[in-house]
Design a protein around this motif. Structure first.
Motif, mmCIF file in Angstrom:
data_model
loop_
_atom_site.group_PDB
_atom_site.id
_atom_site.type_symbol
_atom_site.label_atom_id
_atom_site.label_comp_id
_atom_site.label_asym_id
_atom_site.label_seq_id
_atom_site.Cartn_x
_atom_site.Cartn_y
_atom_site.Cartn_z
ATOM 1 N N SER A 97 0.825 -1.213 0.000
ATOM 2 C CA SER A 97 0.000 0.000 0.000
ATOM 3 C C SER A 97 0.860 1.264 0.000
ATOM 4 C CB SER A 97 -0.935 -0.002 1.215
ATOM 5 O OG SER A 97 -0.203 -0.077 2.424
ATOM 6 N N PHE A 98 2.037 1.219 0.651
ATOM 7 C CA PHE A 98 2.908 2.394 0.693
ATOM 8 C C PHE A 98 3.407 2.755 -0.701
ATOM 9 C CE2 PHE A 98 6.986 4.530 1.215
ATOM 10 C CZ PHE A 98 6.674 5.517 2.137
ATOM 11 N N PHE A 99 3.901 1.769 -1.433
ATOM 12 C CA PHE A 99 4.477 2.067 -2.743
ATOM 13 C C PHE A 99 3.396 2.321 -3.790
ATOM 14 C CE2 PHE A 99 8.193 0.070 -0.764
ATOM 15 C CZ PHE A 99 9.154 1.024 -1.082
ATOM 16 N N VAL A 100 2.241 1.671 -3.673
ATOM 17 C CA VAL A 100 1.149 1.986 -4.584
ATOM 18 C C VAL A 100 0.668 3.416 -4.355
ATOM 19 C CG1 VAL A 100 -1.264 1.464 -5.144
ATOM 20 C CG2 VAL A 100 0.392 -0.384 -4.942
ATOM 21 N N SER A 101 0.533 3.817 -3.091
ATOM 22 C CA SER A 101 0.116 5.191 -2.799
ATOM 23 C C SER A 101 1.159 6.198 -3.268
ATOM 24 C CB SER A 101 -0.128 5.349 -1.295
ATOM 25 O OG SER A 101 1.066 5.130 -0.559
ATOM 26 N N LEU A 102 2.433 5.807 -3.204
ATOM 27 C CA LEU A 102 3.490 6.693 -3.693
ATOM 28 C C LEU A 102 3.348 6.923 -5.194
ATOM 29 C CD1 LEU A 102 6.048 8.191 -2.704
ATOM 30 C CD2 LEU A 102 7.357 6.166 -3.344
ATOM 31 N N LEU A 103 2.989 5.881 -5.915
ATOM 32 C CA LEU A 103 2.764 6.020 -7.360
ATOM 33 C C LEU A 103 1.511 6.840 -7.643
ATOM 34 C CD1 LEU A 103 3.626 2.400 -8.563
ATOM 35 C CD2 LEU A 103 5.021 4.452 -8.829
ATOM 36 N N LEU A 104 0.447 6.577 -6.876
ATOM 37 C CA LEU A 104 -0.811 7.284 -7.110
ATOM 38 C C LEU A 104 -0.760 8.740 -6.673
ATOM 39 C CD1 LEU A 104 -3.423 4.567 -6.018
ATOM 40 C CD2 LEU A 104 -2.686 5.175 -8.324
ATOM 41 N N ASN A 105 0.280 9.103 -5.924
ATOM 42 C CA ASN A 105 0.425 10.494 -5.510
ATOM 43 C C ASN A 105 1.103 11.343 -6.583
ATOM 44 O OD1 ASN A 105 0.085 12.471 -3.361
ATOM 45 N ND2 ASN A 105 2.323 12.482 -3.216
ATOM 46 N N GLN A 106 1.638 10.672 -7.623
ATOM 47 C CA GLN A 106 2.282 11.400 -8.698
ATOM 48 C C GLN A 106 1.232 12.030 -9.617
ATOM 49 O OE1 GLN A 106 5.633 11.577 -8.476
ATOM 50 N NE2 GLN A 106 5.383 10.289 -6.645
ATOM 51 N N ARG A 107 1.635 13.040 -10.324
ATOM 52 C CA ARG A 107 0.739 13.708 -11.268
ATOM 53 C C ARG A 107 0.717 12.905 -12.568
ATOM 54 N NH1 ARG A 107 -0.670 18.717 -9.536
ATOM 55 N NH2 ARG A 107 0.585 19.621 -7.849
ATOM 56 N N LEU A 108 -0.371 12.170 -12.779
ATOM 57 C CA LEU A 108 -0.503 11.366 -13.983
ATOM 58 C C LEU A 108 -1.943 11.430 -14.473
ATOM 59 C CD1 LEU A 108 -1.923 8.470 -12.820
ATOM 60 C CD2 LEU A 108 0.367 8.225 -11.934
ATOM 61 N N PRO A 109 -2.197 11.228 -15.755
ATOM 62 C CA PRO A 109 -3.568 11.304 -16.283
ATOM 63 C C PRO A 109 -4.467 10.231 -15.671
ATOM 64 C CG PRO A 109 -1.936 11.392 -18.051
ATOM 65 C CD PRO A 109 -1.197 11.025 -16.813
ATOM 66 N N GLY A 110 -5.682 10.607 -15.310
ATOM 67 C CA GLY A 110 -6.641 9.657 -14.744
ATOM 68 C C GLY A 110 -6.308 9.212 -13.340
ATOM 69 N N ARG A 111 -5.599 10.064 -12.597
ATOM 70 C CA ARG A 111 -5.172 9.687 -11.251
ATOM 71 C C ARG A 111 -6.356 9.407 -10.338
ATOM 72 N NH1 ARG A 111 -1.612 13.916 -7.866
ATOM 73 N NH2 ARG A 111 -3.514 15.122 -8.239
ATOM 74 N N SER A 112 -7.408 10.196 -10.397
ATOM 75 C CA SER A 112 -8.576 9.998 -9.531
ATOM 76 C C SER A 112 -9.275 8.681 -9.845
ATOM 77 C CB SER A 112 -9.556 11.160 -9.703
ATOM 78 O OG SER A 112 -8.945 12.386 -9.337
ATOM 79 N N LEU A 113 -9.370 8.338 -11.140
ATOM 80 C CA LEU A 113 -10.004 7.079 -11.526
ATOM 81 C C LEU A 113 -9.196 5.886 -11.033
ATOM 82 C CD1 LEU A 113 -12.168 5.523 -13.086
ATOM 83 C CD2 LEU A 113 -10.744 5.772 -15.144
ATOM 84 N N ILE A 114 -7.877 5.953 -11.154
ATOM 85 C CA ILE A 114 -7.024 4.850 -10.696
ATOM 86 C C ILE A 114 -7.140 4.682 -9.186
ATOM 87 C CG2 ILE A 114 -4.653 4.015 -10.568
ATOM 88 C CD1 ILE A 114 -4.090 5.555 -13.141
ATOM 89 N N ARG A 115 -7.196 5.799 -8.443
ATOM 90 C CA ARG A 115 -7.373 5.705 -6.986
ATOM 91 C C ARG A 115 -8.689 5.026 -6.650
ATOM 92 N NH1 ARG A 115 -5.554 11.763 -4.891
ATOM 93 N NH2 ARG A 115 -3.303 11.568 -5.343
ATOM 94 N N ALA A 116 -9.750 5.367 -7.368
ATOM 95 C CA ALA A 116 -11.059 4.750 -7.114
ATOM 96 C C ALA A 116 -11.021 3.251 -7.403
ATOM 97 C CB ALA A 116 -12.130 5.426 -7.972
ATOM 98 N N ILE A 117 -10.297 2.845 -8.453
ATOM 99 C CA ILE A 117 -10.199 1.426 -8.796
ATOM 100 C C ILE A 117 -9.511 0.653 -7.680
ATOM 101 C CG2 ILE A 117 -9.105 -0.212 -10.373
ATOM 102 C CD1 ILE A 117 -9.609 1.824 -12.610
#
Length: 294
Positions: A97-117
């Protein structure tokens, strides 16, 4: 007397509204948590029998706990085995969860959708849905049987370590499902670290690898501790927890009953408290070491 009366009158006016808002929670906690927990503790020191006239209590002191430790050949081994599994699963969930959250904290397209998934399994894979998925084999990794990893692991690490390790691998998919809340907490933790700190260390010539070890990881220590506590509580109430099944079954057996099952439940509860205390102590010492509390 008048000064004391005035003091309590002032306290009532000052804190009365807060106490009033807390009252529904206090009533609910007392009725649905405090009373059952107290009754369970009372049962653990008694031999409880269910008769036509209701429950009959016979005070036996610590006899139920002695029977669990000296006469029961299944529960202590089952308890220690599950505890070993949790000591393996908890770091895996935190690291993932730490490293996935680190990736999801980056500025990337569709970040909100990926977090919801990543959070969707927390919503869908709960209760009966999770039990049904696991019953159909959806929680297992097929390559374990395909490549005979069972025999390889038993050969290289020995049967004592292999058993909990294989049980953890068999629950690998569920481990990923149980990481959604931790990912959200870590993402919230990243927002507490000021961007100006990263800009300052970047100006000084630090690499992203150095900024991770010097800024990100130390700043996330309180959130790692919080997620560790959440994970411990979450996994020790896991739907497929064999310890809870054993306690429930012993409640209705004539040879054991409510008193014996309550003693087993309290031993399990004390083990959880010990682990939670260890997590809190490690987190507190880590924060103190880096000067987090003044």
């Amino acid at each position: 007397m008048s000064r004391q009366k005035g003091y309590w009158s002032f306290r009532l006016k000052d804190y009365g509204t807060g106490y009033l808002f807390m009252l529904p929670w206090a009533i609910g906690f007392s009725a649905f948590v405090g009373f059952p927990v107290g009754w369970s503790l009372f049962n653990s020191f008694n031999n409880v029998r269910l008769t036509n006239d209701g429950f009959k209590y016979e005070w036996v002191g610590l006899e139920n706990f002695r029977r669990v430790l000296t006469e029961d050949n299944i529960y202590p081994i089952q308890l220690l085995t599950y505890f070993q599994e949790m000591l393996l699963i908890i770091p895996l969930i935190l690291i993932f969860s730490f490293f996935v959250s680190l990736l999801l904290n980056q500025r990337l397209p569709g970040r909100s959708l990926i977090r919801a998934i990543f959070f969707l399994p927390v919503i869908f894979a709960t209760g009966q849905v999770l039990m049904e998925l696991f019953g159909q084999g959806a929680g297992k990794l097929p390559f374990i049987a395909q490549y005979n990893l069972d025999g390889v692991i038993r050969e290289f690490v020995g049967p004592r370590i292999a058993e909990p390790l294989l049980n953890v691998l068999s629950k690998a998919v569920i481990i990923l499902w149980y990481s959604g809340v931790q990912i959200l907490i870590f993402i919230a933790g990243y927002q507490t670290i000021s961007r100006s700190v990263y800009e300052a260390i970047r100006i000084d010539g630090a690499t992203p690898w150095e900024s991770f070890w010097k800024i990100t990881l130390p700043g996330m220590i309180p959130f790692i501790g919080l997620n560790a506590i959440f994970t411990v509580v979450d996994l020790f109430t896991f739907p497929f927890n064999p310890v809870m099944y054993t306690v429930r079954d012993n409640m209705f057996r004539p040879q054991t009953g409510y008193g014996y099952a309550s003693a087993q439940a309290w031993m399990y509860f004390l083990l959880i408290l010990f682990l939670l205390g260890a997590v809190l102590w490690i987190t507190y010492r880590s924060v103190i070491k880096r000067g987090g509390f003044r």
